[in-house]
Design an enzyme around this catalytic site. Structure first.
Site, PDB file in Angstrom:
ATOM      1  N   LYS A  29       0.830  -1.201   0.000  1.00 44.92           N
ATOM      2  CA  LYS A  29       0.000   0.000   0.000  1.00 44.92           C
ATOM      3  C   LYS A  29       0.872   1.261   0.000  1.00 44.92           C
ATOM      4  CE  LYS A  29      -3.773  -2.384   2.393  1.00 44.92           C
ATOM      5  NZ  LYS A  29      -4.671  -2.394   3.576  1.00 44.92           N
ATOM      6  N   TYR A  69     -12.465  -2.853  -3.210  1.00 43.12           N
ATOM      7  CA  TYR A  69     -12.982  -2.933  -1.833  1.00 43.12           C
ATOM      8  C   TYR A  69     -14.514  -2.898  -1.785  1.00 43.12           C
ATOM      9  CZ  TYR A  69      -8.355  -2.523   0.351  1.00 43.12           C
ATOM     10  OH  TYR A  69      -7.059  -2.760   0.787  1.00 43.12           O
ATOM     11  N   ARG A 105      -1.493 -14.823   3.775  1.00 41.36           N
ATOM     12  CA  ARG A 105      -2.276 -14.158   4.831  1.00 41.36           C
ATOM     13  C   ARG A 105      -1.628 -14.386   6.197  1.00 41.36           C
ATOM     14  NH1 ARG A 105      -6.581 -10.506   4.009  1.00 41.36           N
ATOM     15  NH2 ARG A 105      -7.519 -11.304   5.901  1.00 41.36           N
ATOM     16  N   THR A 111      -5.627  -8.060  10.375  1.00 43.43           N
ATOM     17  CA  THR A 111      -5.961  -6.749   9.793  1.00 43.43           C
ATOM     18  C   THR A 111      -5.401  -5.619  10.655  1.00 43.43           C
ATOM     19  OG1 THR A 111      -7.971  -7.705   8.870  1.00 43.43           O
ATOM     20  CG2 THR A 111      -7.895  -5.297   9.028  1.00 43.43           C
ATOM     21  N   ARG A 122       2.634  -7.206   9.151  1.00 42.95           N
ATOM     22  CA  ARG A 122       1.933  -6.157   9.909  1.00 42.95           C
ATOM     23  C   ARG A 122       2.394  -6.128  11.373  1.00 42.95           C
ATOM     24  NH1 ARG A 122      -4.018  -7.291   7.271  1.00 42.95           N
ATOM     25  NH2 ARG A 122      -3.798  -6.005   5.404  1.00 42.95           N
ATOM     26  N   VAL A 129      -4.388   0.244  12.169  1.00 41.01           N
ATOM     27  CA  VAL A 129      -5.172  -0.530  11.197  1.00 41.01           C
ATOM     28  C   VAL A 129      -5.369   0.239   9.891  1.00 41.01           C
ATOM     29  CG1 VAL A 129      -7.462   0.231  12.073  1.00 41.01           C
ATOM     30  CG2 VAL A 129      -7.223  -1.993  10.948  1.00 41.01           C
ATOM     31  N   ASN A 132      -1.826  -0.115   7.288  1.00 41.97           N
ATOM     32  CA  ASN A 132      -1.305  -1.457   7.588  1.00 41.97           C
ATOM     33  C   ASN A 132      -0.487  -2.078   6.459  1.00 41.97           C
ATOM     34  OD1 ASN A 132      -3.427  -2.046   5.948  1.00 41.97           O
ATOM     35  ND2 ASN A 132      -4.499  -3.395   7.389  1.00 41.97           N
ATOM     36  N   HIS A 135      -1.773  -5.445   1.364  1.00 40.73           N
ATOM     37  CA  HIS A 135      -3.018  -6.180   1.140  1.00 40.73           C
ATOM     38  C   HIS A 135      -2.684  -7.579   0.646  1.00 40.73           C
ATOM     39  CE1 HIS A 135      -6.935  -7.351  -0.421  1.00 40.73           C
ATOM     40  NE2 HIS A 135      -6.280  -7.783  -1.483  1.00 40.73           N
ATOM     41  N   GLU A 146      -9.382 -10.441  -7.789  1.00 43.86           N
ATOM     42  CA  GLU A 146      -8.454  -9.316  -7.657  1.00 43.86           C
ATOM     43  C   GLU A 146      -7.364  -9.353  -8.731  1.00 43.86           C
ATOM     44  OE1 GLU A 146      -7.313  -9.533  -3.523  1.00 43.86           O
ATOM     45  OE2 GLU A 146      -9.325  -8.997  -2.864  1.00 43.86           O
TER      46      GLU A 146
HETATM   47  P1  ADP Z   1      -7.633  -7.212   5.381  1.00 44.03           P
HETATM   48  O1  ADP Z   1      -6.859  -6.127   4.643  1.00 44.03           O
HETATM   49  O2  ADP Z   1      -6.843  -7.761   6.539  1.00 44.03           O
HETATM   50  O3  ADP Z   1      -8.182  -8.267   4.460  1.00 44.03           O
HETATM   51  P2  ADP Z   1     -10.307  -6.028   5.561  1.00 44.03           P
HETATM   52  O4  ADP Z   1     -10.613  -6.596   4.203  1.00 44.03           O
HETATM   53  O5  ADP Z   1     -11.273  -6.241   6.656  1.00 44.03           O
HETATM   54  O6  ADP Z   1      -8.884  -6.511   6.095  1.00 44.03           O
HETATM   55  O7  ADP Z   1     -10.111  -4.449   5.435  1.00 44.03           O
HETATM   56  C1  ADP Z   1      -9.488  -3.888   4.308  1.00 44.03           C
HETATM   57  C2  ADP Z   1      -8.635  -2.755   4.761  1.00 44.03           C
HETATM   58  O8  ADP Z   1      -9.468  -1.733   5.326  1.00 44.03           O
HETATM   59  C3  ADP Z   1      -7.647  -3.065   5.868  1.00 44.03           C
HETATM   60  O9  ADP Z   1      -6.469  -3.695   5.422  1.00 44.03           O
HETATM   61  C4  ADP Z   1      -7.379  -1.693   6.431  1.00 44.03           C
HETATM   62  O10 ADP Z   1      -6.483  -0.959   5.570  1.00 44.03           O
HETATM   63  C5  ADP Z   1      -8.757  -1.044   6.326  1.00 44.03           C
HETATM   64  N1  ADP Z   1      -9.508  -1.164   7.600  1.00 44.03           N
HETATM   65  C6  ADP Z   1     -10.064  -2.278   8.105  1.00 44.03           C
HETATM   66  N2  ADP Z   1     -10.667  -2.021   9.285  1.00 44.03           N
HETATM   67  C7  ADP Z   1     -10.486  -0.697   9.511  1.00 44.03           C
HETATM   68  C8  ADP Z   1     -10.870   0.197  10.558  1.00 44.03           C
HETATM   69  N3  ADP Z   1     -11.572  -0.239  11.616  1.00 44.03           N
HETATM   70  N4  ADP Z   1     -10.514   1.487  10.453  1.00 44.03           N
HETATM   71  C9  ADP Z   1      -9.808   1.925   9.402  1.00 44.03           C
HETATM   72  N5  ADP Z   1      -9.419   1.160   8.381  1.00 44.03           N
HETATM   73  C10 ADP Z   1      -9.741  -0.142   8.423  1.00 44.03           C
END
Ligand code: ADP
Length: 169
Positions: A29, A69, A105, A111, A122, A129, A132, A135, A146
């Site tokens: 990212k 997303y 993962r 996350t 991470r 969060v 982070n 992805h 994707e």
């Molecule tokens: P992951 O990236 O671990 O698959 P998610 O798909 O749930 O997690 O979320 C996508 C992305 O959204 C996260 O990697 C993070 O950048 C952001 N995100 C998730 N939860 C939050 C939160 N509570 N506040 C701000 N950003 C968030």
């Protein structure tokens, strides 16, 4: 007839994307790029034994990020997330190997970096969060979606890795 052709094509495609040919989509990212973590992160996956088959540094469009997303569009952080992902270049990659979706993962961590164990990306390289660093696709179906969203299939490189017999039986 057309259904038969489509089914055959789907079966061939599936069999080339499973086992050691399984693929996942990873993206460093904008915070990871700005913080010069590209090399370190790529090294993690290389050292593990996975094979890089696609990579590009790009500024993603709002449309692409919204689509990427889409499952989170009802979440309160959705627009902030899209804005963050648009804030600088992203290193988009496709990696290949046995169980690469699940193992990547695990290597990435949770996350929320606060819940991520030391040794994970991470867990070691970020704190919040909302920043982070990386992805990774969360399932084989997401990986397929994707990869086709971010890459033209003909831009992925199939190459024979000389060390493969030291990694797999
Ligand atoms: P992951 O990236 O671990 O698959 P998610 O798909 O749930 O997690 O979320 C996508 C992305 O959204 C996260 O990697 C993070 O950048 C952001 N995100 C998730 N939860 C939050 C939160 N509570 N506040 C701000 N950003 C968030």
């Amino acid at each position: 007839m057309i259904c038969l052709v489509l089914t055959l094509f789907a079966n061939i495609f599936q069999s080339t994307c499973t086992g050691v040919n399984e693929r996942t989509f990873l993206a460093i990212k904008p915070d990871g790029v700005q913080r010069h973590l590209i090399g370190e992160i790529i090294r993690h996956f290389e050292k593990k034994g996975f094979k890089l088959v696609g990579m590009k540094l790009m500024q993603a469009s709002e449309d692409l990020l919204k689509e990427h997303y889409i499952a989170l569009c009802d979440r309160p952080f959705y627009s902030h997330l899209v804005e963050y992902m648009r804030s600088g270049p992203i290193a988009a990659m496709v990696w290949q190997g046995l169980d690469v979706v699940k193992m990547a993962r695990t290597m990435i961590g949770e996350t929320n970096p606060a819940d991520s164990r030391p040794g994970t990306i991470r867990g070691d390289f970020c704190i919040e969060v909302s920043k982070n660093v990386i992805h990774g696709s969360d399932s084989i179906e997401s990986a397929r979606r994707e990869i086709s969203l971010w890459f033209h299939t003909d831009k992925l490189t199939c190459w024979a890795e000389s060390t493969e017999h030291w990694i797999y039986e």
